[in-house]
Structures are given as structure tokens and as C-alpha cells.
Design an enzyme around this catalytic site. Sequence first.
Site, mmCIF file in Angstrom:
data_model
loop_
_atom_site.group_PDB
_atom_site.id
_atom_site.type_symbol
_atom_site.label_atom_id
_atom_site.label_comp_id
_atom_site.label_asym_id
_atom_site.label_seq_id
_atom_site.Cartn_x
_atom_site.Cartn_y
_atom_site.Cartn_z
ATOM 1 N N ASP A 398 0.863 -1.177 0.000
ATOM 2 C CA ASP A 398 0.000 0.000 0.000
ATOM 3 C C ASP A 398 0.902 1.230 0.000
ATOM 4 O O ASP A 398 2.099 1.140 0.262
ATOM 5 C CB ASP A 398 -0.887 -0.038 1.237
ATOM 6 N N LYS A 399 0.342 2.404 -0.308
ATOM 7 C CA LYS A 399 1.164 3.622 -0.273
ATOM 8 C C LYS A 399 0.876 4.460 0.968
ATOM 9 O O LYS A 399 1.754 4.669 1.800
ATOM 10 C CB LYS A 399 0.933 4.473 -1.522
ATOM 11 N N THR A 400 -0.366 4.899 1.104
ATOM 12 C CA THR A 400 -0.690 5.813 2.194
ATOM 13 C C THR A 400 -0.561 5.096 3.531
ATOM 14 O O THR A 400 -1.226 4.098 3.774
ATOM 15 C CB THR A 400 -2.118 6.352 2.032
ATOM 16 N N GLU A 509 -9.298 14.402 7.124
ATOM 17 C CA GLU A 509 -10.368 15.227 7.680
ATOM 18 C C GLU A 509 -9.847 16.100 8.807
ATOM 19 O O GLU A 509 -10.209 17.273 8.939
ATOM 20 C CB GLU A 509 -11.506 14.335 8.184
ATOM 21 N N PHE A 554 -19.276 9.276 2.328
ATOM 22 C CA PHE A 554 -18.249 8.975 1.329
ATOM 23 C C PHE A 554 -18.098 7.459 1.207
ATOM 24 O O PHE A 554 -18.132 6.734 2.197
ATOM 25 C CB PHE A 554 -16.905 9.580 1.759
ATOM 26 N N LYS A 578 -17.486 17.785 -1.107
ATOM 27 C CA LYS A 578 -16.047 17.684 -1.378
ATOM 28 C C LYS A 578 -15.761 16.274 -1.886
ATOM 29 O O LYS A 578 -16.383 15.301 -1.449
ATOM 30 C CB LYS A 578 -15.223 17.978 -0.125
ATOM 31 N N GLY A 697 -4.413 4.340 -4.243
ATOM 32 C CA GLY A 697 -5.620 4.985 -4.735
ATOM 33 C C GLY A 697 -5.361 6.343 -5.355
ATOM 34 O O GLY A 697 -6.299 7.033 -5.738
ATOM 35 N N ARG A 804 -5.419 4.091 -8.465
ATOM 36 C CA ARG A 804 -6.878 4.119 -8.345
ATOM 37 C C ARG A 804 -7.452 2.719 -8.117
ATOM 38 O O ARG A 804 -8.469 2.353 -8.703
ATOM 39 C CB ARG A 804 -7.499 4.724 -9.592
ATOM 40 N N ASN A 832 -8.468 -1.511 4.575
ATOM 41 C CA ASN A 832 -8.589 -1.805 3.153
ATOM 42 C C ASN A 832 -7.447 -2.676 2.646
ATOM 43 O O ASN A 832 -7.456 -3.102 1.492
ATOM 44 C CB ASN A 832 -8.651 -0.509 2.339
#
Length: 1358
Positions: A398-400, A509, A554, A578, A697, A804, A832
Site C-alpha cells: 500500500d502507499k498511504t 479530515e 463517502f 467535497k 488509490g 486508483r 482496506n
Amino acid sequence: MKLFRQGSTRREAEKRLVYINAGEYDKNYSANYTSTTKYNIWTFLPKALFEQYRRVANIYFTLVAALSLTPFSPVRAWTTWTPLVIVLGVAMIKEAVEDYRRYKLDKEINNRPVQVLDPARGEYATRTWKDVRVGDILIVTKDQQFPADLLFLTSETEEGTCYIETMNLDGETNLKIKKAPDETKDLGEQDFIQFREAMIECEGPNARLYQFTGNLLLDGKTLPISPNAILLRGCNLRNTEKVVGAVIYAGHETKIFKNAAPAPSKRSHVERIVDKIIFFMFFLLFSFCIVGAIFFAVWTKNHMNYHWYLAPTQKTDQYDPDNAGFVGFASFITSFILYGYLIPISLYVSMELVKIAQSMGYINNDRDMYHAETDTPALARTSNLNEELGMVNTILSDKTGTLTRNVMEFFKCSIAGVSYGAGITEIEKANAQRKGITLDSREKPEAAKFREHYFNFYDERLMGDAWFTTKDADTIEMFFRLLAVCHTVIPDGQPEPATIKYEAESPDEAALVVAAKAFGFFFFKRTNTTVSVRERTVRGLEDVEYEVLNVLEFNSTRKRMSVVIKHRSEDKIIIFTKGADTVIYERLDPNYTPNEAMKESTGRHMEEFGAAGLRTLCLSYAEVDRDWYNSVWLPEWVAAKTSLEGRDEKVAEVSEKIERNLRLLGCTAIEDKLQEGVPQCIKQLALAGIRIWVLTGDKMETAINIGYACSLLREDMMQFNVTVYGVEDVEKAEARGDKQAADLLAHKAVAHSLATTEKTMDENVGTPFAIVIDGKALSYALSKELAPLFLRVGIRCTAVVCCRVSPLQKAQVTKLVRSKGDTTLAIGDGANDVGMIQSAHIGVGISGQEGMQAVMSSDFAIAQFRFLVPLLLVHGRYCYKRIARMVLFFFYKNMLFGVTIFVFNAFSNFSGQFVYNDFYMTLFNVVFTALTPVVIGIFDRDVDKAMALKYPGLYMQGQRNEYFNFRAIVLWLVSSLYQTAITMVFILWGCRSTVSDRADGNPYTMWQTGLLMFTCVVVTVHFQVIQIIDQWTWPHHVSIWLSMAVWWFYLLAYGAFPLSLSSDLYYLFIGVSAPSAQYWFFVLLVPTACQLPDFFLRMAKKQLAPFDHTIVQEIQKKMKREGRQSLEETGPDQSILSSIFSQKSSKNTGYVPPYDPRSRFYGLVSSGARQSGRIETGLRNPVLTHLDNELTDNPYRNRKKSTVPGITPLPMVQPSPGSVMAPRSEPPAPPSVVPVAESRQSPQRQAALPPPTVAYDGIGQAASNSSGLNGGDKMPSSGSDAPAQSSVPLTPLGTRGSLQPLQPRRLPPLTQGSPGGNLANTPGAIASPASTGPLLPPENAGEQEREILATYESALKH
């Protein structure tokens, strides 16, 4: 019980009616006594034995022991039962100890006190948890756990709310808010004494953590119970003094127990090979038995009567010449028992012991993998996969939060088409350094006062009151208001800007809300239906309360979030939205004139922000017609939210109707900085031959820039972009609504791109490749038709970036790569990533900002991505070599010992006669050779830790499985057969009946010969260990010399026993063998003769074609002879013993002391609790739940009711004036230590091509495509997140003349420093912490610049 799988979604047939505070209990409902033990005093023996006999080897040894009780057994029964009882006993004792620990924990939990309302006495009394029953009313105080699943009745807060921590349930550390029903929230704890007529009608016990269906029957009313009013067992009460609740489910019927699941079983590649070897040994055993049975049956029938000394006239069934069939059967049983020593009985126990020692002693206590900031050591959650860490081919990341810190900072923004913020991101710095450009990243002194957590922004046009006088002041005000209102953040603490804390679902957020506070829009209070903001505008400072009417959530499909609010004073309804630019742009109002111009400028700014590695978000709003909202949209929304079928689809459909005709405000840009050491880590993993796939993503251009910044993508790589955006035919089909034709055309486009990519790869053999593919193209690439092609192309790439992607696609990609047979490692930090982690061979969780779901589903847990280097290149490599060598030594020694029994039995016509005493045959595996393989598995290592890191190419030995492949296994077994032949020839010939070793002339007896042969076997196998070990330590000395000494001590002790016990060994050693010089001569001669061929072959291999690690060993020895250490070592391996057994650590041992069991991250995570298969991650935000509750109770708040249905890559920064020509980088100097493989494979080193000179324009952008990428690789110029139209189809990259393939090196050293030279010496450069040169200011530097540099240099030194 902290790990859960998603329970069945089917509805339970059982219904439940709970009488609250009635004093009578339904016996059909479970009590609150709980037990997590596997056994009790009555079931321990049968259950523990069942667990042990799940292993086929244990069944075999039990069968052999049972057969030893028959008359056909050649050995005494107790000699076969003894090792079996020892092995099973040790394993069962381990099970008993572990279960006793669980029992003690259960006892402590069951006896915890809690206040329970006694209906008979009308007062609260203290009871234990185990005495709580369904229907009881409890009081739970701050920081206590809830003892059962409760209906939240009231709390001491006015709103009837409380905060809970659900870490034991889902790993989340952030607080959730719960709300009591309106009918009970105002009651006090004493009011419930008269609370006797209430009932709860609800569904039966189930595993659905976040769902609840039930009603509260109170005063003749039926009140729906929201899931937000349920307090689950295992959660902790936080920030609330006390709450009152009624028990709905107790004990094992609570949701935490309904979700309990065993850990998923993963087996390593080595273990699977071990199973095959054991099957081969079984085949060999049966072959020996069948051959012996047939031979002995034929011999008995044809020759028995001619051997008078065998007393053929005294016939027995076992030796009856007239019953050859039964003779063969009896011989088979005899051989089956006798040859059982081919199978190593102690192998499994030894492997478990070694793996536990490796995990507890090395991995868990490695200081290099300890993160001091969070008090987080590495954690091996399973020990089954230690050796698998040394065989990884592909890492899927994963990246984040994995490559990045997931600590978001508001960095830039664009409002009304104007870009704000002047900072330089780490991505920009890294990419500029890669291109040889120097950027001035000095922070302005006046910006420091605005810096705070989550906020790293400065622009004098927006800070303070400066924006009041701008022409776009109204738009800026609405922009800031959206940041302060459009979220689900919960404020915590005093309502002051300096002390308040925000509990947010995500760091993004929190960053937006903190940014709003910094801009003067301070969000300080939230209730179930309102948010309060302290706004500083042109009109002055005022507290404004907004009524939150609806929250449109979301999700990955919508890619946006909206909040419908009402300004209390203005009586105006506004929707704030947003989300991603692609979904916001298509919902903009075409009749609103400023939208068109802002779309272009905002899109350009978003491209700039994305190229700098920033996470972008579009902001918009619209005014909603009150009449239409109340009469049309709201009834549809209520119907959708209360629908029992297709709720999500209906809610999404209704949401679309209000998220229209939006007005664009601008966009935000948030920086998620790379974790420390990520670029160096990826470089080192790449040098180790590990492919890295990043699944993110992000948009494609953002992912590409981050890939370059973290060294995943490099200039020397041939990069391919695969996307379906910009394909004209696909866009036309989508525009006319022909989805089927669009899918077909997109599928063909992806197929053509992949085929073209594969063809280009064939034409450029030797060039490193990289693929970047977006989520939509990936969905087609994973189809049944294209998956094999995509896999072939991806496997040939050094790096693959998937953009993505959804969580499902992450798991699908992992399974696809795993299907090739490569050993895969998946690493992530969020819920995730759970599917990806559980799909890979090895799952690694990072304890980050997104909770603990990934850690709780993983096999290993670390705190930082860079810790993968020591985990794989050091621990993984060591564990693989140790386990492989230990297992092969086990089979080698058992083959050597077992075949000597078979050969002697063959000389005895397979009669079942054995040359060894049955007692020391029994002890061969469990005593005389038990310690040595364990020491090999724990302490052996070929090169020091520093050299393993300096030469990451050594890791490729594990990828190629050099130590446990078919060739290695065969060589070990052939060596054992050769040594068996040498032993038998020397002993049987040297100890023949015509030879005497004593002065009295007595010849060798069979037992004397057996004693000598067994001594030679014991010494030979330990001489073999001396040959194979790479590094001598005191445990090696102890295991080798002590094991041989124990054998001779056994002979002395056992031979002194009375004759009835010692039988044929009675004084045999001390009276016969020990005084014989020939005995000691053979003890030296035979093992030496066995080892000489192996020794010479190893020496020849070492001199003529050495292994990679062999030459690194020589380099290491040379450095030590010269008095130099390769690198500072963290400590000796010996400290593992104190680490495991004493739990203490001495100074400078290289291991951290045992961490506090109350640690923030690991304290509540059980080592055996892990999710299996599916995981429920659908926890809804409490703010949304509260709003639903309020809407359900009063859907027309403060409005007149009506008749409605039932409601149940662009410029990054301007460089300083001067030359715009990037400096020409010199080739890096050759390393002081020549790589091993390079010195062997190529007689002459190929000269490295100097990098080309690259010209840059005035904004720092390359004037020409120096990297050799074709037009399809360029970034888009439109506002879309898609690459340019030429990306698909890919054109053949045959024009890459400047990219000459480099010679691959098997063992490249890890070079230090930047290949671009010393940037600190460049005029005007500001040195970074990675710079090695002095901090020299430019000649024209002012006094302030020199002062800054001096301060910076001082900080670096300290």
C-alpha cells in the site's frame, strides 16, 4: 479475543424478549461466565492427543510402538514407547502451560467487579462479571470495560452520550460516540429502581458487530433501538464518568465471542518440501520392508532346513518354512519397526522450538526494528513463516501510511482560481535532486508562528485578516466555512483553539478542520444535529450554529461526501460537497458563469499539486430550494434510509438528486510525507532482487512522482503507462451511453497495450522495466483473458504501480502474483489492506494511523516500512538458511543411521537381527543428536549482519532456494549413503571374526561391533556439522562436544547397571572397548574417511566456483585481519538465551528490553488472535448514526409535516535566477569492495555510461525527454486525472538508443550517498541531512543566511 471475522449475514431464526430489572432470568439465555481455554481437566487428555495425532508422523510412531508389543518386534517395547512419550509429552505440556495461562486470564476477567441493580433490595450492589445475567441493569464507570452487550440507557451528560474505545473489537484507537434513547437519557441511576415494566424485543445473538435490530417496549410505546445505543463487551468507556445499561447478550452470546475465530493457517515453502521428504522416507521405508520380507520369506522356504544351528525342526509360525506367506508378513512387521529410525521423530518438536526462539529472541527484540517514537517493537505474530521471509520474490505494498507517514498536513490550496501556498514538498525536493536541480526550501521566519500539527501552510495573502480585502473574499469565506462544517469530526477537550483535540475518521479530515481553525473558522462543538463554528470574518468574530440536516457519506464508489446544513439565523439550506475532481466537475452548474474559468485554473493547479505528490480534493457548494427539499427530496431520503432492501443503492440514487448544480470553490492539497528511509529501503530491496508492486488509490501522475521520489521508479527504467482514459473510441461509446461497447473497446485497448508492452520488452532485453496502470485498466487486465498476459508483463518489471485501485483489486492482484509460484509479501496499514495481507504468503502489518486491522490480520507487525530491510535481508535470510540446514541435517543423520541398520540386517538375511542395543538406538534422536540441529537452527550464520546489509544480493540465494532445492536434498542424502558405505566397509571388515583387538585373542563380538559402529555414526554426524557451520560460537562448541561426551558418559553409566538392566552393554565399554587402541583408532579413522570426500569437494567448490556468501566471508575475514570492522554490530547472538528464558537484557546486547505489555499498539493484541477469511470493516461514523437516529425520531425537525409515506507533471517552483542547466553528474566511484558475482562473471567491468546533460527551462521543467520516454508517458494537460491520449495504445519503444542495457550484477554492494554528487557544494545550495559535504553558504549570502546555515549545521551535529 481481539480478532474477528465478519459473521454470517443471514438472519438468526431466534428472537429474544428481555425483561429489564425483573429479577427473574430466562435459563435459555447464556450466563456471563466465559472461558477461552481449549481444555478442561476432563477433556485435556483426549483433545490434546487428538491435536498431536493430526500429524501423520506421530500416527506412524504410535503404530510402530504398538507393533513393538507384538511377538514380531525385534526390540523391547519400552525402547519405542520412550521417545514417543517424550515427544508427545513435551508438546502436550506446552499445550497445558498455554491453556493454563488462558485459564488464569479467564478467572481474572470473570471475577472483575461491577455495580448491578438488585431489584429485590432496590439498590446497587457489587457483583462479579460471571454473576451478571440478561436483563440486569449495570453501572459502568470511566475506563472500565463493558462486561456484556448492553442497551445504553443514560449517562451523566446532558445529551445522554458517552465515548467508547473499540480497540479490542476492530483495533481502532480513536473514540466513538454512543447515544442513549431520548426516552431514557434524562433518567438518573436511581430512577431505574422502579424500571420494571420495560422489555427489549430484539434479534437473537449474532456476529454482526455494527448492526442491531430491536425495539424498546416502554410505557406502552414501541421505540426502535439504534445500533448506536448498543455498548458491546470488550469496549472501554472513555471521557465519561459513568453510564447505565441493560444487559441484552451475556457471556458467549455476546458479539465479541460470536466473532471469535481461529488464526488462518499458513505454511511455508520449506514445510511443504519437508512433507514431501517425509513421504519419500516412508516410501523408502516400505521399500526396505517389502524387499526384506520377500527375501526372508524365500530364504526361509528354500534354505532354512539346511541350517541346523537355527533349529529348523522346532518350527514356529514366524520361521515356518512351510508358511512362507506368514513368514513374509512377520518379517515385514519386524522391518517396519526396525527401520523406523529413518523418520526423525524429534524433527517437528525441534522445528517448533527453533522457530519460537527465532521469533521471540531475534525478531521481537531487534533494536533495528524498534520504533522509539511510538514504543513499537517488531512483532512476529506467528512463527510458522520465519524461513519464508528469506524467500520473498515480490512485495505488494500500500502507499498511504505504508510508504508515507499518513500524517497529513494542509500544504496548499486553490481558491477561486488562485493558487495559495509557497512550500516545497519532499517529493519536489527528491525529484529535483534526482534531476540535479537545487531548490531553495528555506522557510520564512514569519511562517513559524502558524505551524501546528496537521497544518504546514503559509501565504501572506490568506493568513490573518489579509483575505478580507481580496476581490474573492466571499468565495474564500465559503471555502473556509466548508472546511469547518463538511466533515464528521468530533471535538474533544476545552473549546479553545490551543487545547482542543479532534477525533477524526482519517488524518485528511483532521487536517482540513485544523486548517479551517488556522484560517479563523474554529469548529468547537458538535451535537447530534448541530455543529458550532467560531467565525472570524469581515463582520467580526461570532459563534455560528449550523443545523446538520443530512450527511451523504463517502465511499469508494461515490468518491465524494456531502453535508446538507441550515444556517439558524438565515434560514437558508446549503449543501457542501467535497470529493475527487472527476466527480465534482461533472456535477457543476453549467449556468454558473465562474465555473468554467475556475475549472480550467483549478484543474491546472491540481495537476501541479499532484506532480508535487500532494493529495487533492475539490470543494463545492450549492443553495437548495427549501420547498423542493422538504416536499420532494426529504421524503425520498427518509424512504431510502429506512428501506430494508437495497438500502445503499437507493440512498446513492437519492443523493445524486441533490448533489447537482454545484458551484466550484477550489481545491485543497495535503502533503503525506514519505516515511523515513523509504527510498533507501526500496533501493536495497531492489538490489536484493525483490520486485515491488505499489497498489495505491492516487491519481497516475501523483503515483508516478511519488514513485520517483521513493526510488521505486528510476530514470534508467523503461516505463509503460497503461490506461483507458483518453481513448477516443471508448470516450465516444461512454458519451452515447453504450456501456457494453465501451467495455469491449476498453478491453481491446488494454489488451493491445499489454501486447505492445511485451513486444517492446522482448526487443530491449536487459533493460529494467516499470509499468504504471490505473484502476480502470487494471479491472480489464485482471479479467480471465488478460490476466496471464498482465502477469507475464508484470513479472518482468522491476516495479509495478497500480493506481486508483480498490481493496478488492488489491487482493485480486496479490492472488494473481501468487498464482505464478512466487513468494509474495503484502504490507499495509489499514482495513482496506486486510484482503491483500491475508491473500499473500506473508502478511506484514504496519501499526499506523488507521487503526490496527492490518496488524491484527498480519503474520508480522512492524512500525515503519524501512524495517522490511532487516526483517527480510537479515532475519529472513538467516532463518531460511538455518531452518533449511537444520532440516537437511535431520534427514542426513537419520538416513545414515537407518541405512546402517538396513545393511546389517541384509547381511543377516533380513532376519530382523540388529547390531545396536535397542536402548541407545532409542536415544539417538532424542539425546545424542538432539541438541546440535537446534543450535544450528538458532545460532548458525554465514556472514555478519552488517555484511548481509552491505551485500543485499546475498538474499537471492533464498529466492533461488539454493539451500533446500532438489539438488541440495539429493546431495545430502547421497552423502549419507556414501558415509554409510564407508562405515559399513571399514567396521565389518576391520571387526571381522578373524580379527582380535585384545591380547587374549578374543575376536569381536556382535555387540562390541555395534558399539563401535554406533560411536562412529555419532562422531561422523557431528564431524559433518563441523564442516557445514559457517561461524563458531560457544553454543556450537557445547552442542558438538557435549553431545559426543554424553554418548560416552552413557556407556559408562549404563554399563555399570546390573546385568538384568544393562544386558549386552554390561561393562562392555569400560571393560572391552575402551582399553582397546583399535577402538579409538577406528573412531578417528572412519569419521575422517567419511568426511574427506565431502571436505575436498567443498574446498574445490570454494576455490573454483565459490558461492556468493563464501567470497563475502573472505572479505569479512580480511577486514577483521586488518583490524577493521565491517560495520558496527548491534550485539552477539548469545543474548538470545537470556532474552527467551530470563526476559532480561544486559547492556549493549543489541536487544531492547521486553516492552510494556500495556503498550499502545500491542498490549491488547493477542498473539493467537487473528482474523480469518473475511473481516467486517463497515463501522459507520457515529455522527452519521446520530443523525439517522434524530431523523428517525423526528424527520421533520422544526418543519411543518406533510403527508408522506411511512417513516419506520507541471512546474513545481520557480528556481532562483542563474543557470538553468542541470549539472552533469559524474559516474559514481567504484566501491572499495568489488561485488562477488561481478568479479566472477565478467573478466572486465563494463564502463558506466555517464548521464546525459539535461537542460531545464525557466520553471525547472525538462526541455527534452531525457529519460527516453515516448509520448505516451507524458502527463496530461487537461483537468482530467487521466494521462494523455497517446498512452493507449502504447507505441513500440524502439527509439531508445540512449538507453543501453546495463550488465546485471548478482551481488551489488549497497553504495552510500547520492549519485548526483554533493549538492551542498553547489552555489546557493542548502545542505540536506543526507548531504555529506560541509554546509557552505553562497559567496553572496547575507548575515541571516549564514546564521541559518550555522544553526542547521549545529542541529545536524547533535
